[in-house]
Design a protein around this motif. Structure first.
Motif, PDB file in Angstrom:
ATOM      1  N   THR A  48       0.836  -1.197   0.000  1.00 24.16           N
ATOM      2  CA  THR A  48       0.000   0.000   0.000  1.00 24.16           C
ATOM      3  C   THR A  48       0.870   1.247   0.000  1.00 24.16           C
ATOM      4  O   THR A  48       1.821   1.360   0.782  1.00 24.16           O
ATOM      5  N   ILE A  49       0.541   2.202  -0.862  1.00 27.22           N
ATOM      6  CA  ILE A  49       1.280   3.465  -0.910  1.00 27.22           C
ATOM      7  C   ILE A  49       0.793   4.377   0.211  1.00 27.22           C
ATOM      8  O   ILE A  49      -0.390   4.702   0.289  1.00 27.22           O
ATOM      9  N   LEU A  50       1.708   4.796   1.075  1.00 23.44           N
ATOM     10  CA  LEU A  50       1.368   5.723   2.147  1.00 23.44           C
ATOM     11  C   LEU A  50       1.712   7.166   1.773  1.00 23.44           C
ATOM     12  O   LEU A  50       1.133   8.098   2.313  1.00 23.44           O
ATOM     13  N   ARG A  51       2.687   7.319   0.863  1.00 23.02           N
ATOM     14  CA  ARG A  51       3.048   8.657   0.392  1.00 23.02           C
ATOM     15  C   ARG A  51       3.435   8.543  -1.078  1.00 23.02           C
ATOM     16  O   ARG A  51       4.320   7.775  -1.428  1.00 23.02           O
ATOM     17  N   PRO A  52       2.773   9.271  -1.971  1.00 19.48           N
ATOM     18  CA  PRO A  52       3.123   9.180  -3.389  1.00 19.48           C
ATOM     19  C   PRO A  52       4.430   9.903  -3.697  1.00 19.48           C
ATOM     20  O   PRO A  52       4.819  10.853  -3.013  1.00 19.48           O
ATOM     21  N   GLY A  53       5.106   9.433  -4.736  1.00 16.84           N
ATOM     22  CA  GLY A  53       6.360  10.034  -5.165  1.00 16.84           C
ATOM     23  C   GLY A  53       6.626   9.694  -6.615  1.00 16.84           C
ATOM     24  O   GLY A  53       5.707   9.353  -7.365  1.00 16.84           O
ATOM     25  N   ALA A  54       7.897   9.754  -7.000  1.00 16.83           N
ATOM     26  CA  ALA A  54       8.258   9.545  -8.402  1.00 16.83           C
ATOM     27  C   ALA A  54       8.059   8.102  -8.857  1.00 16.83           C
ATOM     28  O   ALA A  54       7.868   7.843 -10.049  1.00 16.83           O
ATOM     29  N   VAL A  55       8.137   7.142  -7.937  1.00 10.55           N
ATOM     30  CA  VAL A  55       7.746   5.773  -8.269  1.00 10.55           C
ATOM     31  C   VAL A  55       6.228   5.730  -8.113  1.00 10.55           C
ATOM     32  O   VAL A  55       5.689   5.633  -7.011  1.00 10.55           O
ATOM     33  N   THR A  56       5.549   5.838  -9.225  1.00 11.13           N
ATOM     34  CA  THR A  56       4.109   6.061  -9.191  1.00 11.13           C
ATOM     35  C   THR A  56       3.322   4.763  -8.976  1.00 11.13           C
ATOM     36  O   THR A  56       3.847   3.658  -9.145  1.00 11.13           O
ATOM     37  N   LYS A  57       2.081   4.941  -8.629  1.00  8.85           N
ATOM     38  CA  LYS A  57       1.148   3.813  -8.491  1.00  8.85           C
ATOM     39  C   LYS A  57       1.139   2.990  -9.782  1.00  8.85           C
ATOM     40  O   LYS A  57       1.174   1.755  -9.755  1.00  8.85           O
ATOM     41  N   GLU A  58       1.128   3.682 -10.914  1.00 10.85           N
ATOM     42  CA  GLU A  58       1.073   2.998 -12.207  1.00 10.85           C
ATOM     43  C   GLU A  58       2.333   2.171 -12.451  1.00 10.85           C
ATOM     44  O   GLU A  58       2.265   1.044 -12.960  1.00 10.85           O
ATOM     45  N   LYS A  59       3.497   2.713 -12.103  1.00  8.31           N
ATOM     46  CA  LYS A  59       4.757   1.987 -12.285  1.00  8.31           C
ATOM     47  C   LYS A  59       4.806   0.740 -11.400  1.00  8.31           C
ATOM     48  O   LYS A  59       5.248  -0.322 -11.831  1.00  8.31           O
ATOM     49  N   LEU A  60       4.364   0.885 -10.160  1.00  8.17           N
ATOM     50  CA  LEU A  60       4.353  -0.259  -9.249  1.00  8.17           C
ATOM     51  C   LEU A  60       3.414  -1.350  -9.750  1.00  8.17           C
ATOM     52  O   LEU A  60       3.755  -2.536  -9.742  1.00  8.17           O
ATOM     53  N   GLU A  61       2.232  -0.957 -10.205  1.00  8.62           N
ATOM     54  CA  GLU A  61       1.255  -1.942 -10.670  1.00  8.62           C
ATOM     55  C   GLU A  61       1.742  -2.656 -11.928  1.00  8.62           C
ATOM     56  O   GLU A  61       1.492  -3.848 -12.121  1.00  8.62           O
ATOM     57  N   GLU A  62       2.450  -1.933 -12.792  1.00  4.03           N
ATOM     58  CA  GLU A  62       2.983  -2.539 -14.011  1.00  4.03           C
ATOM     59  C   GLU A  62       4.012  -3.619 -13.678  1.00  4.03           C
ATOM     60  O   GLU A  62       4.016  -4.699 -14.271  1.00  4.03           O
ATOM     61  N   VAL A  63       4.883  -3.332 -12.701  1.00  2.00           N
ATOM     62  CA  VAL A  63       5.931  -4.280 -12.321  1.00  2.00           C
ATOM     63  C   VAL A  63       5.363  -5.456 -11.525  1.00  2.00           C
ATOM     64  O   VAL A  63       5.730  -6.617 -11.752  1.00  2.00           O
ATOM     65  N   LEU A  64       4.447  -5.174 -10.603  1.00  2.00           N
ATOM     66  CA  LEU A  64       3.956  -6.207  -9.688  1.00  2.00           C
ATOM     67  C   LEU A  64       2.784  -7.008 -10.246  1.00  2.00           C
ATOM     68  O   LEU A  64       2.505  -8.118  -9.787  1.00  2.00           O
TER      69      LEU A  64
END
Length: 337
Positions: free
Chosen positions: A188-204
């Motif tokens: 779960t993202i607690l603080r957004p940053g340059a590693v975006t939600k979209e980037k994490l979802e693409e990798v995971l």
């Protein structure tokens, strides 16, 4: 206390100070961090004192590589290896459950979890290695104010309060790291940053939720930057939606308000102001890189009664930009009364 500026060939001197329990600010790709030896609780306490930071706010532990976390972490999420391979070193902080007593409560905010990051900055990685211990590193500024993106920003806030600053010019990203909580079943993202939600979802290959809960002053946050108001200059900030610029400028003129503009060139070219900070170009990357610098510059110039700041869509990198801007503006958009 004299605050010394260290260059690349003086990293060993900066590390010696950290081993002795002194505070040394260091550069990262996101913002400058206020470094203290994470294994010296008395030094870590000084970080809170110098920043004026609430002591219940947990700190990020900066390491040179993933193996450095194993001494402290109790268990790893099954996706940890994939995440680390893709995003470390980089602007992603990971929260894990830790071994009892492995880190001082001063570091963890009294929680059973701790946050770790491997910054993408060669000077700082060398500094940690030379120190021989992980470093805590909250933003190297007065608590609640815009984070520092240059050594000069750090010097402005903390001159005479810390032993030194390792200089590496301006940071590349301009806002703090993404914080991803891996202490539960669902990342779960607690603080957004340059590693975006979209980037994490693409990798995971899974949905990664964003915790939008804003922590009140009486609550203990699980990660830094979760307070309702944060990153705030002394000059009031108002967020301006695209359709509201003309009305906002007219309102300011009618009420004799001197306005400081924090905008892209596209907006700035439409309005003339006594003071302005214009991002390098019209992209969200330039806006994110310039956000904290702009807030600081307009505030320190003391020419504006109010800062009008441009908004971006709340997605991808814009999510990180708006997260910081909303807190700098105490959640306030322009709305003519």
């Amino acid at each position: 206390m004299e605050t010394k500026i260290f260059q690349s060939d003086q990293i060993n001197q900066a590390a010696a100070l950290l081993r002795q329990g002194e505070l040394v600010a260091f550069p990262t790709e996101t913002v400058y961090g206020l470094g203290a030896n994470a294994l010296l609780p008395e030094s870590v306490k000084q970080v809170f004192a110098v920043k004026g930071r609430p002591s219940d706010n947990p700190l990020i532990v900066h390491v040179t590589d993933f193996s450095m976390t194993k001494e402290y972490v109790e268990s790893y999420h099954p996706l940890t290896e994939k995440i680390v391979q893709h995003f470390w070193p980089g602007p992603l902080t990971l929260i894990f459950s830790i071994k009892t007593g492995s880190l001082s409560p001063v570091v963890t905010g009294g929680l059973s979890t701790a946050a770790f990051r491997m910054p993408d900055n060669k000077k700082t990685l060398s500094l940690i290695e030379e120190t021989g211990a992980p470093l805590v590193g909250p933003s190297a500024n007065t608590s609640g104010k815009p984070s520092p993106t240059t050594a000069l920003h750090v010097y402005h806030d903390l001159k005479g309060k810390i032993a030194g600053i390792l200089d590496d010019g301006a940071t590349q990203i301009g806002v703090e790291s993404t914080v991803l909580d891996l202490s539960g079943e669902v990342p779960t993202i607690l603080r957004p940053g340059a590693v975006t939600k979209e980037k994490l979802e693409e990798v995971l290959g899974i949905e990664v939720p964003l915790d939008k809960h804003l922590v009140t002053e009486s609550e203990t946050p699980k990660a830094p930057g979760m307070k309702y108001k944060h990153y705030s200059p002394d000059t009031p900030v108002l967020m301006i939606k695209p359709a509201d610029w003309k009305q906002a400028i007219a309102w300011a003129e009618m009420n004799n308000k001197k306005v400081g503009l924090l905008t892209t060139p596209k907006i700035a070219d439409q309005y003339r102001s006594a003071d302005r900070f214009v991002f390098a170009d019209d992209t969200i990357e330039a806006a994110t890189r310039g956000l904290f610098s702009g807030l600081r510059a307009l505030d320190e110039a003391q020419k504006a009664d109010i800062i009008f700041a441009e908004v971006f869509p709340d997605d991808h990198l814009g999510l990180a930009y708006m997260n910081r801007l909303k807190k700098a503006a105490a959640q306030n958009y322009f709305a003519e009364k």
